[in-house]
Design a protein around this motif. Sequence first.
Motif, PDB file in Angstrom:
ATOM      1  N   CYS A  87       0.793  -1.160  -0.035  1.00 10.67           N
ATOM      2  CA  CYS A  87       0.038   0.065   0.101  1.00 10.67           C
ATOM      3  C   CYS A  87       0.826   1.332   0.056  1.00 10.67           C
ATOM      4  O   CYS A  87       0.708   2.221  -0.696  1.00 10.67           O
ATOM      5  N   SER A  88       2.125   1.239   0.886  1.00  8.86           N
ATOM      6  CA  SER A  88       2.914   2.456   0.741  1.00  8.86           C
ATOM      7  C   SER A  88       3.594   2.606  -0.543  1.00  8.86           C
ATOM      8  O   SER A  88       3.738   3.768  -1.131  1.00  8.86           O
ATOM      9  N   LEU A  89       4.106   1.500  -1.016  1.00  7.57           N
ATOM     10  CA  LEU A  89       4.751   1.584  -2.490  1.00  7.57           C
ATOM     11  C   LEU A  89       3.865   2.293  -3.322  1.00  7.57           C
ATOM     12  O   LEU A  89       4.023   2.987  -4.420  1.00  7.57           O
ATOM     13  N   THR A  90       2.591   1.791  -3.435  1.00  4.39           N
ATOM     14  CA  THR A  90       1.633   2.289  -4.359  1.00  4.39           C
ATOM     15  C   THR A  90       1.577   3.707  -3.961  1.00  4.39           C
ATOM     16  O   THR A  90       1.273   4.327  -5.161  1.00  4.39           O
ATOM     17  N   THR A  91       1.421   4.187  -2.938  1.00  9.23           N
ATOM     18  CA  THR A  91       1.043   5.567  -2.573  1.00  9.23           C
ATOM     19  C   THR A  91       2.490   6.225  -3.265  1.00  9.23           C
ATOM     20  O   THR A  91       2.268   7.481  -3.903  1.00  9.23           O
ATOM     21  N   ILE A  92       3.341   5.802  -2.921  1.00  5.93           N
ATOM     22  CA  ILE A  92       4.746   6.422  -3.197  1.00  5.93           C
ATOM     23  C   ILE A  92       4.912   6.475  -4.812  1.00  5.93           C
ATOM     24  O   ILE A  92       5.460   7.671  -5.529  1.00  5.93           O
ATOM     25  N   LEU A  93       4.687   5.442  -5.450  1.00  6.98           N
ATOM     26  CA  LEU A  93       5.126   5.073  -7.017  1.00  6.98           C
ATOM     27  C   LEU A  93       4.008   5.851  -7.910  1.00  6.98           C
ATOM     28  O   LEU A  93       4.410   6.500  -8.881  1.00  6.98           O
ATOM     29  N   PHE A  94       2.696   5.814  -7.334  1.00  3.43           N
ATOM     30  CA  PHE A  94       1.667   6.352  -8.101  1.00  3.43           C
ATOM     31  C   PHE A  94       0.856   7.416  -7.800  1.00  3.43           C
ATOM     32  O   PHE A  94       0.114   7.957  -8.220  1.00  3.43           O
TER      33      PHE A  94
END
Length: 347
Positions: free
Chosen positions: A263-270
């Motif tokens: 969820c955090s990577l999705t927030t950071i990347l996109f």
Amino acid sequence: MDSFFSIYVWPGLIMVAQSLLLLVCLLVFIAYILLADRKIWAAVQLRRGPNVVGPFGLFQSFADLLKFVFKEPIIPAGANKSVFLLAPLVSVTLALATWAVIPLNENWVIANINVGILYVFAISSLEVYGIIMSGWASNSKYPFLGALRSAAQMVSYEVSIGFVIVTVLLCVGSLNLSDIVYAQKDGLGTMVGLPNSFLDWHWLSLFPMFVIFFISGLAETNRPPFDLPEAESELVAGYMVEYSSAPYMMLMLGEYAAILLICSLTTILFLGGWLPPLDIAVLNWVPGIIWFVLKGSFVFFLFAMVKAFVPRYRYDQLMRLGWKVFLPLSLAMVIITAFVLKLTGWA
């Protein structure tokens, strides 16, 4: 002696304190994310869910923690005891170690290294070892088969996730997670003359990759509809079937920490990380950590809702989706993105 203390000892103590603070906050957040998962699933089924322990059931996760801690751990007679107990520790340690490079706000990161995304990808790839260890050490066919299924599933979808990350890195030109967030201050919205907004985030310019990353994240973390390693109708509880009490809790803790990481990577990347949806005065007054938590919670809400309306895949469908659909699509998008960036000079 004073220089040694100021150069080595004091920064080390600060990093340890920051790590402990992050872990405590993360574990408390996982407790409420677990409660939210149960509440959302209950609301879809038109029932109340946990609502007895504490107001609105807010202390339910802590009651479950006490139950797991005080229950007696049962180790199968034929199990490899040392590996059996080491596997949950490996799983939860690797899942929590990846958070060292996650920027929760501007300059709010324990280790702001230049290869942060490679660190996350490397450590998260090692989590499969904890699953294989737990399945093999149980000395039972059901956990072993569940561990092999989970390992094959994670390896298959890590390929697609890797190509998705490559497309983002092509647009940003940096492996630093903070730089990825900063790069989303400008995008498609500003190119057409609009002020900085959510239209500049990568979810719009790389929308196919956003969808592939979200679905691959579901498969990577064994979330429904890809929870085949622990499907009740097939393998009881997958690689965790022989575990109980605290070791079982640690395996589940590692699983939910990995879910929050996706969820955090999705927030950071996109989704722009800690950036506000609109670059206006009122929204800029809100601390960036609030936006980060809200975006991550929204992605988790999508994770929870998928469980409600998507039927479980068969294992052959799961593998076909990963190797015959997502892999060609993600590879094609890498080529297309590189071609467009080279042709237009936007990078």
